[in-house]
Structure formats: structure tokens, C-alpha cells
Design a protein around this motif. Structure first.
Motif, PDB file in Angstrom:
ATOM      1  N   ARG A   1       3.597   4.854   7.331  1.00 29.18           N
ATOM      2  CA  ARG A   1       4.618   5.926   7.279  1.00 29.18           C
ATOM      3  C   ARG A   1       6.030   5.347   7.333  1.00 29.18           C
ATOM      4  O   ARG A   1       6.935   5.846   6.654  1.00 29.18           O
ATOM      5  CB  ARG A   1       4.408   6.920   8.425  1.00 29.18           C
TER       6      ARG A   1
ATOM      7  N   THR B   1       6.304   9.905  -2.317  1.00 29.44           N
ATOM      8  CA  THR B   1       4.838   9.780  -2.208  1.00 29.44           C
ATOM      9  C   THR B   1       4.134  10.628  -3.282  1.00 29.44           C
ATOM     10  O   THR B   1       3.087  10.234  -3.783  1.00 29.44           O
ATOM     11  CB  THR B   1       4.312  10.171  -0.806  1.00 29.44           C
TER      12      THR B   1
ATOM     13  N   ILE C   1      -8.183   0.650  -1.938  1.00 27.79           N
ATOM     14  CA  ILE C   1      -9.258   1.422  -1.305  1.00 27.79           C
ATOM     15  C   ILE C   1      -9.695   0.754   0.001  1.00 27.79           C
ATOM     16  O   ILE C   1      -9.957   1.426   1.004  1.00 27.79           O
ATOM     17  CB  ILE C   1     -10.476   1.547  -2.270  1.00 27.79           C
TER      18      ILE C   1
ATOM     19  N   GLY D   1      11.004   5.543   0.233  1.00 30.74           N
ATOM     20  CA  GLY D   1      11.607   6.818  -0.174  1.00 30.74           C
ATOM     21  C   GLY D   1      13.122   6.739  -0.171  1.00 30.74           C
ATOM     22  O   GLY D   1      13.778   7.151  -1.138  1.00 30.74           O
TER      23      GLY D   1
ATOM     24  N   ALA E   1      -7.596   6.638  -2.374  1.00 29.71           N
ATOM     25  CA  ALA E   1      -6.817   5.645  -1.626  1.00 29.71           C
ATOM     26  C   ALA E   1      -5.785   6.283  -0.713  1.00 29.71           C
ATOM     27  O   ALA E   1      -5.385   5.698   0.278  1.00 29.71           O
ATOM     28  CB  ALA E   1      -6.138   4.673  -2.588  1.00 29.71           C
ATOM     29  N   TYR E   2      -5.339   7.486  -1.058  1.00 31.95           N
ATOM     30  CA  TYR E   2      -4.316   8.128  -0.233  1.00 31.95           C
ATOM     31  C   TYR E   2      -4.789   9.467   0.316  1.00 31.95           C
ATOM     32  O   TYR E   2      -4.007  10.346   0.597  1.00 31.95           O
ATOM     33  CB  TYR E   2      -3.002   8.262  -1.019  1.00 31.95           C
ATOM     34  N   ALA E   3      -6.118   9.581   0.477  1.00 33.43           N
ATOM     35  CA  ALA E   3      -6.665  10.822   1.012  1.00 33.43           C
ATOM     36  C   ALA E   3      -6.220  11.031   2.443  1.00 33.43           C
ATOM     37  O   ALA E   3      -6.115  12.144   2.914  1.00 33.43           O
ATOM     38  CB  ALA E   3      -8.183  10.797   0.942  1.00 33.43           C
ATOM     39  N   VAL E   4      -5.956   9.916   3.126  1.00 31.68           N
ATOM     40  CA  VAL E   4      -5.376  10.019   4.450  1.00 31.68           C
ATOM     41  C   VAL E   4      -3.970  10.517   4.170  1.00 31.68           C
ATOM     42  O   VAL E   4      -3.066   9.731   3.958  1.00 31.68           O
ATOM     43  CB  VAL E   4      -5.243   8.632   5.108  1.00 31.68           C
ATOM     44  N   ASP E   5      -3.813  11.836   4.066  1.00 28.92           N
ATOM     45  CA  ASP E   5      -2.518  12.326   3.631  1.00 28.92           C
ATOM     46  C   ASP E   5      -1.511  12.169   4.752  1.00 28.92           C
ATOM     47  O   ASP E   5      -1.465  12.927   5.689  1.00 28.92           O
ATOM     48  CB  ASP E   5      -2.593  13.779   3.166  1.00 28.92           C
ATOM     49  N   LEU E   6      -0.741  11.104   4.622  1.00 28.48           N
ATOM     50  CA  LEU E   6       0.166  10.744   5.703  1.00 28.48           C
ATOM     51  C   LEU E   6       1.217  11.820   5.929  1.00 28.48           C
ATOM     52  O   LEU E   6       1.710  12.000   7.023  1.00 28.48           O
ATOM     53  CB  LEU E   6       0.827   9.415   5.387  1.00 28.48           C
TER      54      LEU E   6
ATOM     55  N   GLU F   1       0.774  14.840   6.046  1.00 31.11           N
ATOM     56  CA  GLU F   1       0.247  15.985   6.783  1.00 31.11           C
ATOM     57  C   GLU F   1      -0.021  15.669   8.247  1.00 31.11           C
ATOM     58  O   GLU F   1      -0.603  16.447   8.972  1.00 31.11           O
ATOM     59  CB  GLU F   1      -1.033  16.504   6.123  1.00 31.11           C
ATOM     60  N   GLU F   2       0.397  14.497   8.653  1.00 24.54           N
ATOM     61  CA  GLU F   2       0.199  14.113  10.036  1.00 24.54           C
ATOM     62  C   GLU F   2       1.536  14.001  10.729  1.00 24.54           C
ATOM     63  O   GLU F   2       2.476  13.458  10.165  1.00 24.54           O
ATOM     64  CB  GLU F   2      -0.419  12.725  10.073  1.00 24.54           C
ATOM     65  N   PRO F   3       1.635  14.463  11.941  1.00 25.79           N
ATOM     66  CA  PRO F   3       2.913  14.306  12.629  1.00 25.79           C
ATOM     67  C   PRO F   3       3.174  12.844  12.953  1.00 25.79           C
ATOM     68  O   PRO F   3       2.258  12.067  13.150  1.00 25.79           O
ATOM     69  CB  PRO F   3       2.739  15.122  13.908  1.00 25.79           C
ATOM     70  N   ASP F   4       4.440  12.491  13.010  1.00 26.95           N
ATOM     71  CA  ASP F   4       4.827  11.162  13.451  1.00 26.95           C
ATOM     72  C   ASP F   4       4.696  11.111  14.962  1.00 26.95           C
ATOM     73  O   ASP F   4       5.176  11.999  15.647  1.00 26.95           O
ATOM     74  CB  ASP F   4       6.302  10.896  13.134  1.00 26.95           C
TER      75      ASP F   4
ATOM     76  N   ARG G   1       8.041  15.785   9.436  1.00 25.52           N
ATOM     77  CA  ARG G   1       7.112  14.695   9.129  1.00 25.52           C
ATOM     78  C   ARG G   1       7.706  13.679   8.175  1.00 25.52           C
ATOM     79  O   ARG G   1       7.441  12.493   8.272  1.00 25.52           O
ATOM     80  CB  ARG G   1       5.819  15.263   8.540  1.00 25.52           C
TER      81      ARG G   1
ATOM     82  N   TYR H   1       0.843  -1.199   0.000  1.00 29.14           N
ATOM     83  CA  TYR H   1       0.000   0.000   0.000  1.00 29.14           C
ATOM     84  C   TYR H   1       0.884   1.257   0.000  1.00 29.14           C
ATOM     85  O   TYR H   1       0.679   2.186  -0.785  1.00 29.14           O
ATOM     86  CB  TYR H   1      -0.911  -0.017   1.224  1.00 29.14           C
TER      87      TYR H   1
ATOM     88  N   THR I   1      11.301  10.752   0.936  1.00 28.60           N
ATOM     89  CA  THR I   1       9.995  10.154   1.201  1.00 28.60           C
ATOM     90  C   THR I   1       8.873  11.033   0.644  1.00 28.60           C
ATOM     91  O   THR I   1       7.930  10.542   0.018  1.00 28.60           O
ATOM     92  CB  THR I   1       9.795   9.958   2.722  1.00 28.60           C
TER      93      THR I   1
ATOM     94  N   GLU J   1       6.742   3.962   3.966  1.00 29.73           N
ATOM     95  CA  GLU J   1       6.979   5.052   2.997  1.00 29.73           C
ATOM     96  C   GLU J   1       8.400   5.582   3.134  1.00 29.73           C
ATOM     97  O   GLU J   1       9.041   5.925   2.144  1.00 29.73           O
ATOM     98  CB  GLU J   1       5.976   6.190   3.205  1.00 29.73           C
TER      99      GLU J   1
ATOM    100  N   ALA K   1      -7.123   1.445   2.481  1.00 28.26           N
ATOM    101  CA  ALA K   1      -7.241   2.855   2.885  1.00 28.26           C
ATOM    102  C   ALA K   1      -8.359   3.025   3.912  1.00 28.26           C
ATOM    103  O   ALA K   1      -8.225   3.790   4.868  1.00 28.26           O
ATOM    104  CB  ALA K   1      -7.485   3.744   1.667  1.00 28.26           C
TER     105      ALA K   1
END
Lengths: 213, 194
Positions: A43, B90, A26, A50, B108-113, B115-118, B81, A15, B86, A46, A29
Motif C-alpha cells: 500500500r 491502481t 501470482i 500514485g 494477482a491483485y484479488a487482495v484488493d488493497l 478495500e482494506e483500511p490502512d 484508504r 508488484y 493512488t 502504491e 500475491a
């Protein structure tokens, strides 16, 4: 609410890498949106992807790649800072609420299916399944893998109970007959499947004929 | 800790870390910083996209699109973040999905990772991208060479496990359990290190 059944690390890694089959991503998600643990794991993957991407051997770019790129910058000024109110208001609805759906179809007593209208590979299915309380699903197997996330309610499969937020992965070896638990009201799931479900007995055939799932 | 980019002193762009280059773009639309970033990342994005089956011309086009997004969205980059590699990865990942299946990444990636703190923020939580990449490499070192191979194939080749099995000349079940083990091990190590 905290989920107790999560996608395997390998699924979360795919994913994160963006290599899950269309539609299956989806469903993942939908789980990830409500699961803090899995967001954290995604994360991490990712970051791994990355770092590994920046280690890939560089491909050769066309000779004029950079000049062309720089010329495009003129026409595309950088967006203002994140604090400035330039972005349209964010859609705060959950993924489940935002998914474009097709017409809801009756499948069997107490069972409705609603296909989700996103691009997929031929033969694959992505749909919401609403099952009324106390209904036992059909005994079925799978000709390909199936991902399911429980949106609301609960269902029991064998000795395992899946509740809202839980993720279920089935592969071709699984033949099961999930039952929706009565005390939690009906159950809403989102599911992606590859190939058709292999229903056993004529009801299975009937479902395949009616719903094409 | 990474020193803050010295914005006033117009340090030569090539001396700056990728994260600092992105900040330079955000703060003063620095074209030199962008050119340097492009030279660093565009060829690797192209390589990544070709690995996933995109044709070389389309891969170059997508790499350009991704770099244009980097230019346009630089102000939204937050180094606490995600590191530069990375963040850029993305962006390219989502563009690739959208190119194949229109706008799917928005769902599928609207949970914008990004934009969230670790986790909970530590006072010294700002790890430089280079440090972070180093830790990822350290985590990869705890895997066997076979495991590193399947991790790389999972990330950068859109191949079903059956094809990976054929490529490696091992049974499908072995590939599946190898991928499972490798990813679980990698995640555990990353959790310890990051």
C-alpha cells in the motif's frame, strides 16, 4: 501465522507498480495475501506510484477525447453505492484455491507438480509443487530467477527453515538442495521460474524431461 | 483535514480536490466533476502507459477505460484508504495487466488493497490526497537523485535491470543494489511519514 521471510522491498515495489513478470506476480500475491506486513508495504508503494503518476508530464490526448468520453458515460451509469447489494457475492476462497490448474503430474517418488494455467511469457513456468515429508529435493541451480511461496508444511534449505507463508527468491547464483521437513507432513509450494531449472546429474535431466520445469 | 465537499452549493468543479470530484461523481453523477478529473488524470495515465511500452493509441484507449471505471466505481472510493491518484493508478495498473494478459489482475491483485483500511484507524486519519502526495514527495526527497531515477524507472518503465544498467552506463550489480537500497529507503521513509 506470520511469515518470517518476505519479498525484498524492490520486489514489493514492482508488484505494486504492476511491473512484475507475469506469473511471478501470482507468487508474490500468494505471499501478500497471507502477510499483513507486506500488504502494508505494498500500500505504501502504491501511494508512492500514485503520487508519482500524477506528477508525470501529461501526454497529449486526441482532440475529441473528452467529448467521446462524455458520450460513453451515458451508456455506463455509475454503480450504486458500496452498501447496495449490486455486486455479485465476492469469491472468498483464497488465491491458492482459485488458481486454475492443469493436470497434476508425478515427477519423482514423493514429488508432484501441477502447472497453473495463467498466461505467461514463453519458457516461464508457474506451478504448485507438492513434496512428501522427508523427501530431499534435487541439487539444482537456476538459469533465471525463481520465486517460491510456501503454502503449507515446511522445508529446509541449508540452515534456513521456510514455513507456511514464507517467500523465497532465488537467482542464478543459487545452487541448492531443499529438503522437506518430516515433522510437518508434506510441503506445498507455489513457484514461478524463468527459464529451466538446471538439475545436476541425471535425475535433474530426468525431471526436466518429465516435467519441463 | 479536508473539508467535506459542499455538495448542495454546487461549487465549481475546478475548485475541488480530486478526491472531492470523485465524491461528486458518486453522490450525484456529476459530469462536470468527471470532465475535470478526466482533464487532470487522463493525460497522465496515457503518459504512464506509454512509458511502460503501450503504443500511444492503445494508451489513450486504456486511459479512457480507466477513467470510465473511475466513473462507474466512484461509489467504492474511500478517501481514508487511498488518495485519488493512488486509487486511479491502481485501476489503470490492473487494466493494463488485463489488456496484456487476460484477467490476470483478478488473481494477482484479488487482495484488493483499496478495500482494506490502512493500519488501525486514527480519529484524524483522513489525510487529504494532496497532503499524502506531499508526504510521498517528502519521502522521495530523502533519496539521492540517482535513487529517485531508479525508483522512477522501476515504477514507470517495464525494463529488466540489465537494460536499465545499459541506459545508465553502470554495471548490472550496481543497478540491482541501487534499486534494493532505494526501495528500502523509500519504504522506511513512507512508513515514518504516512
Amino acid at each position: 501465522m506470520s511469515a518470517r521471510h518476505h519479498p525484498a522491498d524492490a520486489v514489493l515495489a514492482d508488484y505494486a507498480a504492476g511491473t512484475l513478470r507475469p506469473g511471478f506476480d501470482i507468487v508474490v500475491a500468494a505471499h501478500v495475501e497471507s502477510c499483513e506486513r507486506c500488504r502494508r508495504h505494498v500500500r505504501l508503494f502504491e501511494k508512492a506510484a500514485g503520487a508519482m503518476m500524477s506528477d508525470l508530464p501529461p501526454a497529449e490526448m486526441s482532440a475529441d477525447a473528452l467529448p467521446l468520453m462524455l458520450a460513453r458515460l451515458e451508456r455506463n451509469p455509475p454503480a450504486a453505492s458500496a452498501d447496495a447489494p449490486i455486486a455479485p457475492p465476492r469469491d472468498t476462497r483464497s488465491l491458492i484455491e482459485r488458481l486454475p490448474v492443469k493436470r497434476r503430474r508425478w515427477l519423482a517418488p514423493g514429488v508432484w507438480v501441477q502447472p497453473i494455467d495463467v498466461p505467461q511469457l514463453p519458457g516461464d513456468k508457474l506451478y504448485f509443487l507438492r513434496v512428501a515429508a522427508g523427501i530431499r529435493g534435487l541439487h539444482h541451480g537456476h538459469s533465471g530467477p525463481e520465486f517460491t511461496a510456501v503454502v503449507s508444511g515446511a522445508l529446509r534449505d541449508g540452515k534456513t527453515t521456510y514455513r507456511a507463508g514464507d517467500f523465497i527468491e532465488c537467482d542464478t547464483e543459487v545452487v541448492h538442495r531443499p529438503k522437506v521437513l518430516a515433522q510437518d507432513g508434506g510441503c506445498l509450494c507455489i513457484a514461478a521460474s524463468e527459464g529451466s531449472l538446471k538439475g545436476q546429474g541425471f535425475l535433474g535431466e530426468l525431471i526436466r524431461t518429465i516435467a519441463g520445469v | 483535514m479536508t473539508p467535506e465537499p459542499s455538495i448542495e452549493t454546487s461549487e465549481p468543479a475546478r475548485e475541488l480536490a480530486p478526491e472531492d470530484l470523485i465524491v461528486a461523481i458518486a453522490v450525484r453523477a456529476d459530469r462536470d466533476a468527471f470532465a475535470r478529473l478526466f482533464q487532470l488524470f487522463a493525460p497522465r495515465l496515457k503518459s504512464y502507459l506509454i512509458g511502460l511500452g503501450t503504443t500511444p493509441p492503445a494508451a489513450e484507449e486504456l486511459a479512457q477505460e480507466a477513467m470510465l471505471s473511475v466513473w462507474r466505481k466512484a461509489a467504492f472510493f474511500n478517501r481514508s484508504r487511498a488518495g485519488a491518484s493512488t486509487w486511479i493508478f491502481t485501476i489503470a495498473r490492473n487494466l493494463r495487466i488485463d489488456a496484456a494478459r487476460k484477467e490476470r489482475s483478478a488473481l494477482a491483485y484479488a487482495v484488493d488493497l483499496s478495500e482494506e483500511p490502512d493500519a488501525p484507524e486514527q480519529p484524524d486519519a483522513i489525510v487529504s490526497g494532496a497532503e499524502r502526495d506531499l508526504k510521498v514527495r517528502e519521502a522521495l526527497k530523502s533519496l539521492t537523485p540517482d535513487q529517485v531515477t531508479v525508483v522512477r524507472m522501476s515504477f514507470f518503465q517495464e525494463k529488466p535491470h540489465s537494460e536499465i544498467a545499459a541506459d545508465l552506463g553502470i554495471p548490472l550489480g550496481t543497478v540491482k543494489s541501487r534499486v534494493r537500497l532505494a526501495m528500502a529507503r523509500l519504504r522506511e521513509r513512507l512508513e515514518e511519514l504516512l
